[in-house]
Design a protein around this motif. Structure first.
Motif, PDB file in Angstrom:
ATOM      1  N   GLY A  40      15.942  20.289 -24.447  1.00 44.27           N
ATOM      2  CA  GLY A  40      16.210  22.182 -24.978  1.00 44.27           C
ATOM      3  C   GLY A  40      16.555  21.159 -26.092  1.00 44.27           C
ATOM      4  N   ILE A  41      17.056  22.701 -27.240  1.00 40.97           N
ATOM      5  CA  ILE A  41      17.175  21.997 -28.845  1.00 40.97           C
ATOM      6  C   ILE A  41      18.729  22.596 -29.343  1.00 40.97           C
ATOM      7  CG2 ILE A  41      16.930  21.985 -30.981  1.00 40.97           C
ATOM      8  CD1 ILE A  41      14.037  21.555 -30.395  1.00 40.97           C
ATOM      9  N   CYS A  42      19.488  22.080 -29.632  1.00 37.03           N
ATOM     10  CA  CYS A  42      20.900  23.030 -30.089  1.00 37.03           C
ATOM     11  C   CYS A  42      20.894  22.398 -31.785  1.00 37.03           C
ATOM     12  CB  CYS A  42      22.015  22.921 -29.399  1.00 37.03           C
ATOM     13  SG  CYS A  42      23.423  24.000 -30.868  1.00 37.03           S
ATOM     14  N   SER A  43      20.328  23.119 -32.478  1.00 37.02           N
ATOM     15  CA  SER A  43      20.776  22.374 -34.176  1.00 37.02           C
ATOM     16  C   SER A  43      21.871  23.754 -35.364  1.00 37.02           C
ATOM     17  CB  SER A  43      19.197  23.406 -35.288  1.00 37.02           C
ATOM     18  OG  SER A  43      18.551  22.208 -34.580  1.00 37.02           O
ATOM     19  N   ILE A  44      22.209  24.387 -33.838  1.00 36.29           N
ATOM     20  CA  ILE A  44      23.493  25.226 -34.133  1.00 36.29           C
ATOM     21  C   ILE A  44      24.784  24.504 -34.301  1.00 36.29           C
ATOM     22  CG2 ILE A  44      24.860  27.698 -34.062  1.00 36.29           C
ATOM     23  CD1 ILE A  44      22.728  28.604 -32.349  1.00 36.29           C
ATOM     24  N   PRO A  45      25.418  24.716 -35.645  1.00 36.64           N
ATOM     25  CA  PRO A  45      26.613  23.656 -35.922  1.00 36.64           C
ATOM     26  C   PRO A  45      27.817  24.320 -35.113  1.00 36.64           C
ATOM     27  CG  PRO A  45      25.821  24.054 -37.998  1.00 36.64           C
ATOM     28  CD  PRO A  45      24.493  25.405 -36.798  1.00 36.64           C
ATOM     29  N   GLY A  46      28.563  22.592 -34.497  1.00 36.74           N
ATOM     30  CA  GLY A  46      29.569  23.548 -33.823  1.00 36.74           C
ATOM     31  C   GLY A  46      30.631  21.963 -33.311  1.00 36.74           C
ATOM     32  N   HIS A  47      30.995  21.930 -32.744  1.00 35.01           N
ATOM     33  CA  HIS A  47      31.299  20.840 -32.191  1.00 35.01           C
ATOM     34  C   HIS A  47      30.893  19.662 -31.211  1.00 35.01           C
ATOM     35  CE1 HIS A  47      34.665  18.255 -29.089  1.00 35.01           C
ATOM     36  NE2 HIS A  47      35.459  18.673 -30.678  1.00 35.01           N
ATOM     37  N   PRO A  48      31.310  18.611 -31.051  1.00 32.43           N
ATOM     38  CA  PRO A  48      29.528  17.710 -30.676  1.00 32.43           C
ATOM     39  C   PRO A  48      30.260  18.685 -28.853  1.00 32.43           C
ATOM     40  CG  PRO A  48      31.368  16.709 -31.799  1.00 32.43           C
ATOM     41  CD  PRO A  48      31.844  17.667 -31.807  1.00 32.43           C
ATOM     42  N   ASN A  49      30.900  18.456 -27.600  1.00 31.85           N
ATOM     43  CA  ASN A  49      30.996  18.963 -26.749  1.00 31.85           C
ATOM     44  C   ASN A  49      29.909  20.371 -26.904  1.00 31.85           C
ATOM     45  OD1 ASN A  49      32.639  17.103 -25.732  1.00 31.85           O
ATOM     46  ND2 ASN A  49      34.333  18.096 -25.862  1.00 31.85           N
ATOM     47  N   SER A  50      30.015  21.126 -27.466  1.00 27.37           N
ATOM     48  CA  SER A  50      29.302  22.662 -27.341  1.00 27.37           C
ATOM     49  C   SER A  50      27.712  22.475 -28.225  1.00 27.37           C
ATOM     50  CB  SER A  50      30.212  23.922 -28.188  1.00 27.37           C
ATOM     51  OG  SER A  50      30.036  23.387 -29.953  1.00 27.37           O
ATOM     52  N   MET A  51      27.334  21.832 -28.795  1.00 30.77           N
ATOM     53  CA  MET A  51      26.566  21.459 -28.881  1.00 30.77           C
ATOM     54  C   MET A  51      25.978  20.981 -27.909  1.00 30.77           C
ATOM     55  SD  MET A  51      26.136  19.946 -33.355  1.00 30.77           S
ATOM     56  CE  MET A  51      24.165  20.382 -33.102  1.00 30.77           C
ATOM     57  N   ILE A  52      26.599  20.011 -26.989  1.00 27.73           N
ATOM     58  CA  ILE A  52      25.653  19.174 -26.274  1.00 27.73           C
ATOM     59  C   ILE A  52      25.462  19.877 -25.224  1.00 27.73           C
ATOM     60  CG2 ILE A  52      26.144  17.364 -24.330  1.00 27.73           C
ATOM     61  CD1 ILE A  52      27.282  15.633 -26.893  1.00 27.73           C
ATOM     62  N   THR A  53      26.513  20.981 -24.868  1.00 25.53           N
ATOM     63  CA  THR A  53      26.085  21.685 -22.989  1.00 25.53           C
ATOM     64  C   THR A  53      25.005  22.817 -23.544  1.00 25.53           C
ATOM     65  OG1 THR A  53      28.746  22.086 -23.354  1.00 25.53           O
ATOM     66  CG2 THR A  53      27.975  23.156 -22.210  1.00 25.53           C
ATOM     67  N   ASN A  54      24.825  23.409 -25.008  1.00 29.64           N
ATOM     68  CA  ASN A  54      23.909  24.196 -25.291  1.00 29.64           C
ATOM     69  C   ASN A  54      22.677  23.493 -25.341  1.00 29.64           C
ATOM     70  OD1 ASN A  54      26.198  26.057 -26.238  1.00 29.64           O
ATOM     71  ND2 ASN A  54      26.013  25.317 -28.121  1.00 29.64           N
ATOM     72  N   ALA A  55      23.009  22.377 -25.868  1.00 30.54           N
ATOM     73  CA  ALA A  55      21.327  22.151 -25.957  1.00 30.54           C
ATOM     74  C   ALA A  55      20.909  22.003 -24.746  1.00 30.54           C
ATOM     75  CB  ALA A  55      21.783  20.213 -26.293  1.00 30.54           C
ATOM     76  N   CYS A  56      21.645  21.350 -23.340  1.00 30.93           N
ATOM     77  CA  CYS A  56      21.725  21.346 -22.442  1.00 30.93           C
ATOM     78  C   CYS A  56      21.079  23.101 -21.169  1.00 30.93           C
ATOM     79  CB  CYS A  56      23.121  20.804 -21.122  1.00 30.93           C
ATOM     80  SG  CYS A  56      22.860  20.873 -19.436  1.00 30.93           S
ATOM     81  N   ALA A  57      22.036  23.712 -21.981  1.00 30.19           N
ATOM     82  CA  ALA A  57      21.425  24.595 -20.990  1.00 30.19           C
ATOM     83  C   ALA A  57      20.264  24.621 -21.487  1.00 30.19           C
ATOM     84  CB  ALA A  57      22.629  26.421 -22.313  1.00 30.19           C
ATOM     85  N   ALA A  58      19.642  25.208 -23.113  1.00 25.25           N
ATOM     86  CA  ALA A  58      18.344  25.507 -23.176  1.00 25.25           C
ATOM     87  C   ALA A  58      17.408  24.408 -22.538  1.00 25.25           C
ATOM     88  CB  ALA A  58      18.426  24.987 -24.636  1.00 25.25           C
ATOM     89  N   MET A  59      17.644  23.442 -22.577  1.00 20.65           N
ATOM     90  CA  MET A  59      16.807  21.850 -21.389  1.00 20.65           C
ATOM     91  C   MET A  59      16.420  23.098 -20.111  1.00 20.65           C
ATOM     92  SD  MET A  59      16.622  20.039 -18.407  1.00 20.65           S
ATOM     93  CE  MET A  59      19.043  19.763 -18.511  1.00 20.65           C
ATOM     94  N   VAL A  60      17.664  23.553 -19.136  1.00 19.33           N
ATOM     95  CA  VAL A  60      17.660  24.126 -17.963  1.00 19.33           C
ATOM     96  C   VAL A  60      16.468  25.703 -18.021  1.00 19.33           C
ATOM     97  CG1 VAL A  60      18.879  25.567 -16.109  1.00 19.33           C
ATOM     98  CG2 VAL A  60      19.583  23.203 -17.298  1.00 19.33           C
ATOM     99  N   GLU A  61      16.697  26.394 -19.475  1.00 16.50           N
ATOM    100  CA  GLU A  61      15.667  27.003 -19.705  1.00 16.50           C
ATOM    101  C   GLU A  61      14.473  26.119 -19.858  1.00 16.50           C
ATOM    102  OE1 GLU A  61      16.668  30.617 -19.428  1.00 16.50           O
ATOM    103  OE2 GLU A  61      18.299  29.804 -18.897  1.00 16.50           O
ATOM    104  N   ALA A  62      14.033  24.856 -20.407  1.00 10.34           N
ATOM    105  CA  ALA A  62      12.799  24.886 -20.591  1.00 10.34           C
ATOM    106  C   ALA A  62      11.963  24.794 -18.736  1.00 10.34           C
ATOM    107  CB  ALA A  62      12.986  23.710 -21.550  1.00 10.34           C
ATOM    108  N   LYS A  63      12.565  23.666 -18.192  1.00  7.34           N
ATOM    109  CA  LYS A  63      12.308  23.829 -16.817  1.00  7.34           C
ATOM    110  C   LYS A  63      11.987  24.788 -16.292  1.00  7.34           C
ATOM    111  CE  LYS A  63      13.978  20.483 -14.535  1.00  7.34           C
ATOM    112  NZ  LYS A  63      12.955  19.279 -15.103  1.00  7.34           N
ATOM    113  N   ARG A  64      12.571  25.568 -16.617  1.00  6.65           N
ATOM    114  CA  ARG A  64      12.701  26.860 -16.069  1.00  6.65           C
ATOM    115  C   ARG A  64      10.527  27.605 -15.743  1.00  6.65           C
ATOM    116  NH1 ARG A  64      17.856  30.585 -16.063  1.00  6.65           N
ATOM    117  NH2 ARG A  64      19.442  29.503 -14.627  1.00  6.65           N
ATOM    118  N   GLU A  65      10.586  26.919 -16.975  1.00  6.33           N
ATOM    119  CA  GLU A  65       9.115  27.524 -17.620  1.00  6.33           C
ATOM    120  C   GLU A  65       7.448  26.094 -17.043  1.00  6.33           C
ATOM    121  OE1 GLU A  65       9.247  27.553 -22.094  1.00  6.33           O
ATOM    122  OE2 GLU A  65      10.610  29.455 -22.428  1.00  6.33           O
ATOM    123  N   GLY A  66       8.434  25.542 -16.742  1.00  5.63           N
ATOM    124  CA  GLY A  66       7.531  24.490 -16.640  1.00  5.63           C
ATOM    125  C   GLY A  66       7.647  23.515 -16.998  1.00  5.63           C
TER     126      GLY A  66
END
Length: 738
Positions: A254-280
């Motif tokens: 999962g990738i987050c390139s939207i600027p923000g606080h480190p905590n939110s960027m890592i959380t958003n990248a994690c959320a994108a990773m979860v979506e990626a896992k749903r795809e296979g």
């Protein structure tokens, strides 16, 4: 530091220069023995003068010793460092605490022989800083921890940062196959190789288990995605072996390139990773802020409409039949459906997660259970001789909630709990295993069957599930979808492994998402108990079930009759068809293969049998694909004339043959076959391929044996394993032709 194959006394001296309190403990069968201790440790731990050579449990009373031994046991059993804080044992008018680390030292075989204990008085600022530094480093890979990554990101200014969140697919299954030691080595290699792919100035950290965090500077979304693709490609060089098949490691990013606080960027990248896992496997997803906001808006609208749907009884229950592959008995899964006047048909994958964020899931569960109980009572011709499964949300996994929204409704309708099967997802059990065991036992005491739904999605260990009183598992559709495709040997191996281990744990196995006859045939050959999917039937309203089942069974019967007519038209005899299948297998006179030898070795060990073999029988001989314990001439030429083989009888009768004492067998011709061999016991099981008897799986012994029902089932399971390996061989042969 978990594998320090070094001189423990040298290490003790080394750490003495860094820490005030250092303990060198020898590990043996009696406990933890003091070998060396720094003077400060003797004083602050209140050790007696004769501490050397004595055990921890001898020096302290149980109240003090028990918590310490628990920490030492953890270090010994895992071979990993243990960090903890506890009250010091020094004599004082107030309680004083210290932070400790236990570092296990292993021998060449990986057994923990010594433990070095490092203890710091938390009032010592220097020591406190030293211990705090440990929290910033991942002990296994030497990479920064999540805490340290966040700290480093917070100091970066005037640079665009992209955060990548890497997760290794099926990590817990890899852990099951390889073991902890080999998996740790694999993680180190992945960390090292990933680091080599990153541009200068990047940050790579390990979060936990199978997850890594990566931060790269001045990368566009396209460049970050390209980097993620290179990382995933690099994982494929690492493989693990299942049933003789080499499977490459895969992952999702999962990738987050939207600027923000480190905590939110890592959380958003994690959320994108979860979506990626749903795809296979090997998927990459970018976090999109606008889509995230729209998702919240859609959820709010759906929640409001769902509330109205419950008030106006818009929810219905469909049933998807499940077919037992051996008995043709049909069971059902109850599935909730929502046809909204405003939103149209809303899939459960959309509205159930919304409901689970509120108490609406409670009302949905009551509605489903009520409708199922009504159908069970009013349609006995469909449901009397079957089980109906109902999915239980993680939000209801509390005894009082189960009683209120599940059991209470069943009692109101006087429904039989033994007719109801409860499906729960494995991550419910894995989040809190102790609580999970209690709740599964509670449901079982009430009379329900309990099975794990979507097994494999959360990658828990089947061996771990032996702690739960479960009745079965459902293999997730993602494991089934590719087994009928070309080059599907790896997917079949994974499914085969799950089925075999589940059967050894006496778990009933259902495969969901079965959509083709090829998938059905493969799963049947692998020993799967039950199939569910569009090949058998789609989910249907109760009023259409009977007609659908009649159509399926009449169609299957027609296929069988047509098959018989085709055989009659070809003029082939039963033996001709059998020999044709043996020929098509192309397995006669092939080299030895580890996957078949592994089976005979396991059977020999399981039954303590001197002779075990897998054989293929053609028109004139019995040829041994794998054999242990046969006489030397047979081992060398690997065949005997067919007419001299008792296995020919098994092939002709198409059923197992057990002779517990050959010398007492009434058939003299059978006694004659073993004359001079010294054998007194024979157990032969037919091996089939595409429905034809092609060979046998056998054990023999020089002494008579009693062969019970449990041993019979074990050999039947092993014969299914051989058949699945033959199927893999067939696929390999056909793949080469193509």
């Amino acid at each position: 530091m978990s594998h320090l194959k070094a001189d423990p006394h040298y290490l003790f001296d080394f750490f003495t220069g860094l820490y005030k309190m250092v303990f060198l403990m020898e590990v043996d069968t009696q406990g933890y023995k003091y070998r060396n201790v720094t003077p400060e440790a003797v004083r602050l731990a209140s050790l007696p003068d004769d501490w050397k050579g004595r055990y921890l449990h001898e020096i302290y009373d149980e109240k003090v010793a028990a918590p310490l031994i628990t920490q030492y046991d953890a270090a010994t059993s895992t071979g990993q460092p243990v960090f903890y804080s506890d009250q010091m044992n020094k004599l004082s008018n107030i309680s004083e605490y210290a932070a400790s680390a236990l570092m296990p030292i292993t021998d060449e075989r990986g057994c923990v022989r010594y433990i070095i204990g490092l203890t710091n008085d938390l009032s010592d600022s220097t020591s406190a800083k030293l211990l705090a530094s440990i929290e910033n480093i991942d002990y296994l890979t030497g990479l920064p921890s999540l805490l340290q990554v966040k700290s480093e990101l917070a100091t970066i200014e005037d640079q665009h940062i992209s955060v990548l969140y890497l997760n290794i697919d099926r990590f817990k299954l890899i852990n099951e196959w390889l073991g902890i030691e080999a998996t740790n080595v694999l993680l180190k290699k992945i960390a090292k190789q990933t680091a080599g792919l990153l541009p200068s100035g990047s940050i790579l950290g390990r979060i936990d288990g199978d997850e890594f965090i990566i931060a790269v500077m001045d990368h566009t979304e396209g460049a970050a995605r390209a980097l993620a693709e290179r990382i995933l490609d690099s994982l494929s060089v690492f493989t693990y072996e299942v049933n003789g098949v080499s499977i490459p490691v895969t992952g999702c990013v999962g990738i987050c390139s939207i600027p923000g606080h480190p905590n939110s960027m890592i959380t958003n990248a994690c959320a994108a990773m979860v979506e990626a896992k749903r795809e296979g496997r090997n998927s990459i997803r970018l976090f999109i802020k606008e889509g995230h906001l729209q998702e919240h808006i859609d959820e709010a609208i759906m929640e409001a409409e769902l509330y109205k749907a419950l008030q106006e009884d818009e929810l219905t229950v469909y049933y998807q039949p499940k077919l037992n592959t051996l008995t043709n008995q049909v069971h059902y899964e109850a599935l909730v459906r929502w046809f909204s006047p405003v939103l149209g048909t809303v899939p459960p994958l959309k509205f159930i997660p919304v409901a689970e964020k509120t108490t609406l899931i409670h009302e949905i569960t009551r509605t489903v259970v009520r409708k199922v109980c009504h159908d069970l009572r009013t349609r006995p011709e469909l449901f009397n001789n079957s089980r109906t499964s109902i999915n239980l949300s993680a939000c209801l996994f509390e005894p009082e909630l189960i009683d209120t929204h599940f059991v209470q409704v069943i009692n109101e309708y006087k429904a039989d709990p033994t007719k109801i099967e409860i499906e729960i997802t494995e991550n419910i059990l894995m989040k809190n295993p102790t609580k999970g065991i209690e709740l599964v036992n509670y449901l079982k005491e009430l009379g329900f069957r309990v099975v794990i739904d979507d097994f494999g999605v959360s990658y828990s260990s089947l061996n771990y599930l032996r702690n739960f009183s479960l009745d079965g598992i459902k293999i997730d559709r993602s494991f089934i979808s590719q087994i009928d495709q070309m080059n599907s040997e790896k997917d079949i191996s994974i499914v085969h492994f799950i089925i075999q281990l589940a059967r050894k744990l006496n778990l009933y196995v259902t495969a969901e998402g079965v959509e083709t006859k090829e998938q059905f045939d493969i799963l049947t050959s692998l020993g799967c108990h039950e199939i569910q999917g569009y090949y058998f039937s789609r989910p249907l309203p109760v009023e259409k079930l009977e007609q659908a089942l009649e159509h399926f069974f009449s169609y299957t019967l027609t296929e069988a009759v047509q098959g018989q007519q085709e055989v009659a038209a070809t003029g082939l005899s039963a033996e001709d068809k059998r020999l044709k299948e043996v020929e098509q297998l192309q397995i006669l006179d092939t080299p030895e293969e580890e996957r078949f030898d592994r089976i005979t070795r396991m059977i020999k060990e399981a039954f303590h049998a001197p002779v075990c073999f897998i054989s293929i029988i053609d028109d004139h001989r019995q040829w041994f694909k794998s054999c242990i314990g046969l006489p030397e001439p047979v081992q060398t030429i690997r065949e005997v004339p067919r007419e001299l083989s008792l296995c020919d009888h098994v092939i002709r009768q198409k059923q197992p043959l057990i002779i517990e004492n050959i010398s007492e067998h009434p058939d003299e011709s059978i006694q004659a076959l073993f004359e001079g061999s010294g054998m007194q016991f024979y157990a032969g099981f037919p091996i089939s391929s595409q429905g034809e008897m092609v060979g046998t799986l056998c054990i023999t012994d020089y002494l008579p044996r009693i062969f019970n029902a449990q041993q019979m089932q074990m050999m039947l399971d092993y014969s299914k394993w051989v058949e699945s390996e033959l199927e893999l061989h067939r696929l390999g042969v056909n793949g080469c032709k193509n």
